[in-house]
Scaffold this motif. Structure first.
Motif, PDB file in Angstrom:
ATOM      1  N   MET A  80       0.814  -1.224   0.000  1.00 51.38           N
ATOM      2  CA  MET A  80       0.000   0.000   0.000  1.00 51.38           C
ATOM      3  C   MET A  80       0.843   1.267   0.000  1.00 51.38           C
ATOM      4  SD  MET A  80      -3.360  -0.324   0.168  1.00 51.38           S
ATOM      5  CE  MET A  80      -3.895   1.144   1.069  1.00 51.38           C
ATOM      6  N   ILE A  81       2.117   1.155   0.338  1.00 53.53           N
ATOM      7  CA  ILE A  81       2.929   2.340   0.619  1.00 53.53           C
ATOM      8  C   ILE A  81       3.224   3.107  -0.667  1.00 53.53           C
ATOM      9  CG2 ILE A  81       5.210   3.114   1.409  1.00 53.53           C
ATOM     10  CD1 ILE A  81       5.065   0.812   3.475  1.00 53.53           C
ATOM     11  N   ALA A  82       2.830   4.390  -0.661  1.00 54.99           N
ATOM     12  CA  ALA A  82       3.078   5.296  -1.781  1.00 54.99           C
ATOM     13  C   ALA A  82       2.819   6.707  -1.288  1.00 54.99           C
ATOM     14  CB  ALA A  82       2.163   4.980  -2.963  1.00 54.99           C
ATOM     15  N   PRO A  83       3.439   7.704  -1.896  1.00 57.02           N
ATOM     16  CA  PRO A  83       3.162   9.082  -1.508  1.00 57.02           C
ATOM     17  C   PRO A  83       1.668   9.388  -1.581  1.00 57.02           C
ATOM     18  CG  PRO A  83       5.089   8.995  -2.924  1.00 57.02           C
ATOM     19  CD  PRO A  83       4.487   7.618  -2.937  1.00 57.02           C
ATOM     20  N   GLY A  84       1.163  10.058  -0.539  1.00 56.29           N
ATOM     21  CA  GLY A  84      -0.244  10.434  -0.484  1.00 56.29           C
ATOM     22  C   GLY A  84      -1.121   9.467   0.269  1.00 56.29           C
ATOM     23  N   VAL A  85      -0.695   8.201   0.362  1.00 51.84           N
ATOM     24  CA  VAL A  85      -1.430   7.222   1.173  1.00 51.84           C
ATOM     25  C   VAL A  85      -1.184   7.544   2.644  1.00 51.84           C
ATOM     26  CG1 VAL A  85      -1.638   4.768   1.743  1.00 51.84           C
ATOM     27  CG2 VAL A  85      -1.218   5.480  -0.626  1.00 51.84           C
ATOM     28  N   THR A  86      -2.184   7.378   3.494  1.00 51.17           N
ATOM     29  CA  THR A  86      -1.988   7.691   4.908  1.00 51.17           C
ATOM     30  C   THR A  86      -1.482   6.472   5.670  1.00 51.17           C
ATOM     31  OG1 THR A  86      -4.223   7.077   5.642  1.00 51.17           O
ATOM     32  CG2 THR A  86      -3.894   9.336   4.835  1.00 51.17           C
ATOM     33  N   ASP A  87      -0.831   6.752   6.808  1.00 57.67           N
ATOM     34  CA  ASP A  87      -0.384   5.670   7.682  1.00 57.67           C
ATOM     35  C   ASP A  87      -1.566   4.834   8.165  1.00 57.67           C
ATOM     36  OD1 ASP A  87      -1.464   7.619   9.374  1.00 57.67           O
ATOM     37  OD2 ASP A  87       0.376   7.921  10.534  1.00 57.67           O
ATOM     38  N   SER A  88      -2.718   5.463   8.345  1.00 57.74           N
ATOM     39  CA  SER A  88      -3.911   4.730   8.785  1.00 57.74           C
ATOM     40  C   SER A  88      -4.379   3.742   7.730  1.00 57.74           C
ATOM     41  CB  SER A  88      -5.041   5.711   9.110  1.00 57.74           C
ATOM     42  OG  SER A  88      -4.675   6.580  10.162  1.00 57.74           O
ATOM     43  N   GLU A  89      -4.293   4.132   6.441  1.00 60.06           N
ATOM     44  CA  GLU A  89      -4.681   3.216   5.372  1.00 60.06           C
ATOM     45  C   GLU A  89      -3.739   2.020   5.301  1.00 60.06           C
ATOM     46  OE1 GLU A  89      -6.687   5.932   1.938  1.00 60.06           O
ATOM     47  OE2 GLU A  89      -4.631   6.447   2.473  1.00 60.06           O
ATOM     48  N   VAL A  90      -2.458   2.253   5.537  1.00 66.04           N
ATOM     49  CA  VAL A  90      -1.493   1.157   5.546  1.00 66.04           C
ATOM     50  C   VAL A  90      -1.795   0.194   6.687  1.00 66.04           C
ATOM     51  CG1 VAL A  90       0.953   0.577   5.842  1.00 66.04           C
ATOM     52  CG2 VAL A  90       0.293   2.541   4.426  1.00 66.04           C
ATOM     53  N   ALA A  91      -2.067   0.752   7.880  1.00 63.95           N
ATOM     54  CA  ALA A  91      -2.389  -0.095   9.032  1.00 63.95           C
ATOM     55  C   ALA A  91      -3.677  -0.869   8.797  1.00 63.95           C
ATOM     56  CB  ALA A  91      -2.516   0.772  10.288  1.00 63.95           C
ATOM     57  N   ALA A  92      -4.655  -0.232   8.166  1.00 61.59           N
ATOM     58  CA  ALA A  92      -5.933  -0.898   7.913  1.00 61.59           C
ATOM     59  C   ALA A  92      -5.751  -2.099   6.998  1.00 61.59           C
ATOM     60  CB  ALA A  92      -6.922   0.090   7.297  1.00 61.59           C
ATOM     61  N   GLU A  93      -4.924  -1.959   5.957  1.00 63.95           N
ATOM     62  CA  GLU A  93      -4.721  -3.081   5.037  1.00 63.95           C
ATOM     63  C   GLU A  93      -3.956  -4.211   5.715  1.00 63.95           C
ATOM     64  OE1 GLU A  93      -4.938  -5.513   1.790  1.00 63.95           O
ATOM     65  OE2 GLU A  93      -6.115  -3.760   2.372  1.00 63.95           O
ATOM     66  N   GLY A  94      -2.978  -3.873   6.544  1.00 68.18           N
ATOM     67  CA  GLY A  94      -2.266  -4.907   7.287  1.00 68.18           C
ATOM     68  C   GLY A  94      -3.183  -5.647   8.241  1.00 68.18           C
ATOM     69  N   SER A  95      -4.036  -4.906   8.932  1.00 71.49           N
ATOM     70  CA  SER A  95      -5.001  -5.532   9.838  1.00 71.49           C
ATOM     71  C   SER A  95      -5.945  -6.447   9.078  1.00 71.49           C
ATOM     72  CB  SER A  95      -5.820  -4.461  10.561  1.00 71.49           C
ATOM     73  OG  SER A  95      -5.007  -3.646  11.372  1.00 71.49           O
ATOM     74  N   ARG A  96      -6.458  -5.950   7.962  1.00 74.52           N
ATOM     75  CA  ARG A  96      -7.393  -6.752   7.174  1.00 74.52           C
ATOM     76  C   ARG A  96      -6.756  -8.069   6.754  1.00 74.52           C
ATOM     77  NH1 ARG A  96      -8.180  -8.946   2.895  1.00 74.52           N
ATOM     78  NH2 ARG A  96      -6.125  -8.269   2.173  1.00 74.52           N
ATOM     79  N   ALA A  97      -5.520  -7.986   6.276  1.00 77.73           N
ATOM     80  CA  ALA A  97      -4.850  -9.194   5.790  1.00 77.73           C
ATOM     81  C   ALA A  97      -4.634 -10.204   6.915  1.00 77.73           C
ATOM     82  CB  ALA A  97      -3.517  -8.819   5.147  1.00 77.73           C
ATOM     83  N   MET A  98      -4.249  -9.738   8.089  1.00 77.26           N
ATOM     84  CA  MET A  98      -4.019 -10.669   9.196  1.00 77.26           C
ATOM     85  C   MET A  98      -5.319 -11.289   9.678  1.00 77.26           C
ATOM     86  SD  MET A  98      -0.865  -9.118  11.472  1.00 77.26           S
ATOM     87  CE  MET A  98      -1.473  -7.436  11.608  1.00 77.26           C
ATOM     88  N   LEU A  99      -6.358 -10.490   9.781  1.00 80.75           N
ATOM     89  CA  LEU A  99      -7.641 -11.040  10.216  1.00 80.75           C
ATOM     90  C   LEU A  99      -8.193 -12.012   9.176  1.00 80.75           C
ATOM     91  CD1 LEU A  99      -9.246  -7.802  11.707  1.00 80.75           C
ATOM     92  CD2 LEU A  99      -8.342  -9.757  12.986  1.00 80.75           C
ATOM     93  N   ALA A 100      -8.044 -11.670   7.904  1.00 77.43           N
ATOM     94  CA  ALA A 100      -8.530 -12.559   6.847  1.00 77.43           C
ATOM     95  C   ALA A 100      -7.771 -13.878   6.835  1.00 77.43           C
ATOM     96  CB  ALA A 100      -8.412 -11.868   5.491  1.00 77.43           C
ATOM     97  N   ALA A 101      -6.505 -13.837   7.255  1.00 77.20           N
ATOM     98  CA  ALA A 101      -5.693 -15.049   7.273  1.00 77.20           C
ATOM     99  C   ALA A 101      -5.901 -15.881   8.533  1.00 77.20           C
ATOM    100  CB  ALA A 101      -4.219 -14.689   7.131  1.00 77.20           C
ATOM    101  N   GLY A 102      -6.720 -15.377   9.467  1.00 72.23           N
ATOM    102  CA  GLY A 102      -7.063 -16.191  10.627  1.00 72.23           C
ATOM    103  C   GLY A 102      -6.616 -15.676  11.974  1.00 72.23           C
ATOM    104  N   SER A 103      -6.016 -14.484  12.032  1.00 72.89           N
ATOM    105  CA  SER A 103      -5.611 -13.960  13.333  1.00 72.89           C
ATOM    106  C   SER A 103      -6.816 -13.732  14.234  1.00 72.89           C
ATOM    107  CB  SER A 103      -4.862 -12.637  13.181  1.00 72.89           C
ATOM    108  OG  SER A 103      -4.547 -12.082  14.451  1.00 72.89           O
ATOM    109  N   GLU A 104      -6.642 -14.023  15.515  1.00 74.90           N
ATOM    110  CA  GLU A 104      -7.620 -13.628  16.529  1.00 74.90           C
ATOM    111  C   GLU A 104      -7.438 -12.141  16.833  1.00 74.90           C
ATOM    112  OE1 GLU A 104      -6.394 -16.103  19.777  1.00 74.90           O
ATOM    113  OE2 GLU A 104      -6.275 -17.832  18.447  1.00 74.90           O
ATOM    114  N   PHE A 105      -8.221 -11.630  17.798  1.00 75.59           N
ATOM    115  CA  PHE A 105      -7.984 -10.256  18.236  1.00 75.59           C
ATOM    116  C   PHE A 105      -6.550 -10.157  18.735  1.00 75.59           C
ATOM    117  CE2 PHE A 105      -9.567 -12.345  22.076  1.00 75.59           C
ATOM    118  CZ  PHE A 105      -8.787 -11.830  23.096  1.00 75.59           C
TER     119      PHE A 105
END
Length: 391
Positions: free
Chosen positions: A189-214
């Motif tokens: 996701m990392i590119a100029p103009g993207v926010t740190d929150s958007e990067v964190a959101a995509e990382g969270s989504r990927a981990m939860l989708a892969a089976g992470s618990e809270f």
């Protein structure tokens, strides 16, 4: 129905239905703890840290701010939880008895606890652990006498928990794979103009989708000069061209977390960034080479300090080159049973597991952080995570 009836009805069909490990795993853990208790002359343990309770019973919940405790003796485990946690206690825990109290009635915990502890002349506590409420221990000491309570209960659990069983190592390996998937998704996701929150959101989504618990600690993302301040996190800041972006993620599998750090650059990394990356890599290699059975945590810290020494006036480093990880609950994945730092003279043993958080910060400018979660073997530290140690 009240919480007593709720417990009995739930137990008829769902008792231990979400036990995180086979009963034999818990039996082995309890045996080790009881043998250690006997060796140091403790008749009972009063445990309040959610991770300690989980370790011996399997009990887990996302609500860890309320009073819960486990009384461990030679022949019984009794779990005390509030009414709102009766459900998780029934379905996740393997204990001899569950005692409930009204969520809103914290004063109701004292009398049952005092009755349980009254037969024991020596009760171990963890005075520095999570969950031990001053009001609870004050009342217990007033009723039973302060002299029967000892402060070595936490140390006892630490000595047992710090060496991981095969089942624990399997959970940490699974966590490592999911953590890596989250980092890959976030980095993409990392590119100029993207926010740190958007990067964190995509990382969270990927981990939860892969089976992470809270997760015990939510994904950490910081950009540019904000990296130079330790423990700030994503806050809607846009990434600028040429910014380094620091990421630290850790998925949870049966509460076990194998964290990993990486740093990516929105553009081309400068020579100074690459130079700090090289220092992180050299420290990591020095640590892994020293993390052998019989060497002390202090030995490993000194080896890493030798690499860091030429840079100490320029960069900020936390002083802790590694900390144990295992089963934990929010707000942190740090297990707390051991630290690789100066003055820590405990010795490495096979199947201890450490996160090596090597982040060098230039205050007000930026920072470079890279890490792996590492298992102690006879040949040194062996990564469970798969960082490539590149920017």
């Amino acid at each position: 129905m009240d919480h007593h009836a709720y417990r009995h009805v739930l137990a008829e069909s769902l008792a231990e239905s979400e036990l995180p490990f086979p009963p034999a795993e818990f039996a082995r853990r309890r045996q080790r703890v009881r043998e250690t208790m006997q060796a140091v002359g403790l008749e009972a343990l009063l445990l309040t840290d959610p991770a300690d309770i989980f370790y011996l019973t399997g009990y887990h919940t996302f609500e860890v701010s309320v009073h819960a405790c486990l009384v461990v003796s030679a022949d019984r485990l009794v779990l005390q939880v509030p009414s709102i946690e009766i459900g998780p206690a029934v379905v996740t825990a393997r204990v001899d008895e569950i005692l409930g109290y009204r969520w809103e009635g914290i004063d109701e915990v004292i009398e049952p606890l005092a009755d349980m502890l009254a037969p024991f002349r020596s009760v171990g506590l963890d005075p520095f652990g999570a969950g031990l409420r001053y009001g609870v221990i004050r009342e217990l000491q007033a009723r039973l006498g302060a002299d029967r309570f000892r402060d070595d209960g936490g140390e006892l659990l630490d000595r047992v928990r710090i060496v991981k069983t095969p089942a624990e190592l399997d959970c940490l390996r699974r966590s490592a794979r999911i953590t890596a998937a989250g980092l890959r998704a976030a980095e993409a996701m990392i590119a100029p103009g993207v926010t740190d929150s958007e990067v964190a959101a995509e990382g969270s989504r990927a981990m939860l989708a892969a089976g992470s618990e809270f997760m015990s600690l939510q994904p950490i993302v910081a950009t540019g000069r904000r990296i130079g301040t330790i423990h700030v996190n994503h806050k809607r800041h846009p990434i600028e061209p040429g910014d380094p972006v620091f990421l630290e993620f850790g998925s949870a599998i049966q509460r076990y977390t194998a964290p990993m750090m990486s740093t990516a650059v929105a553009g081309r990394a400068s020579a100074d960034m690459q130079a700090l990356r090289d220092v992180c890599c050299e420290m990591f290699e020095a640590l892994c080479a020293t993390m052998r059975p019989g060497a002390s945590f202090d030995d490993a810290a000194r080896a890493a300090e030798t690499v860091l020494a030429p840079h100490v006036e320029r960069v900020f480093f936390s002083g802790v080159f590694g900390y144990t990880v295992g089963a934990q609950f929010p707000p942190s994945w740090v297990e707390g049973t051991g630290y690789i730092a100066r003055g820590q003279h405990a010795e490495f043993a096979p199947d201890m597991v450490f996160h090596l958080p090597l982040c060098l910060r230039l205050p007000g400018r930026w920072g470079i952080g890279l890490s792996d979660t590492v298992r102690v073997t006879s040949d040194g530290g062996a990564p469970l995570t798969n960082n490539d140690w590149q920017l």
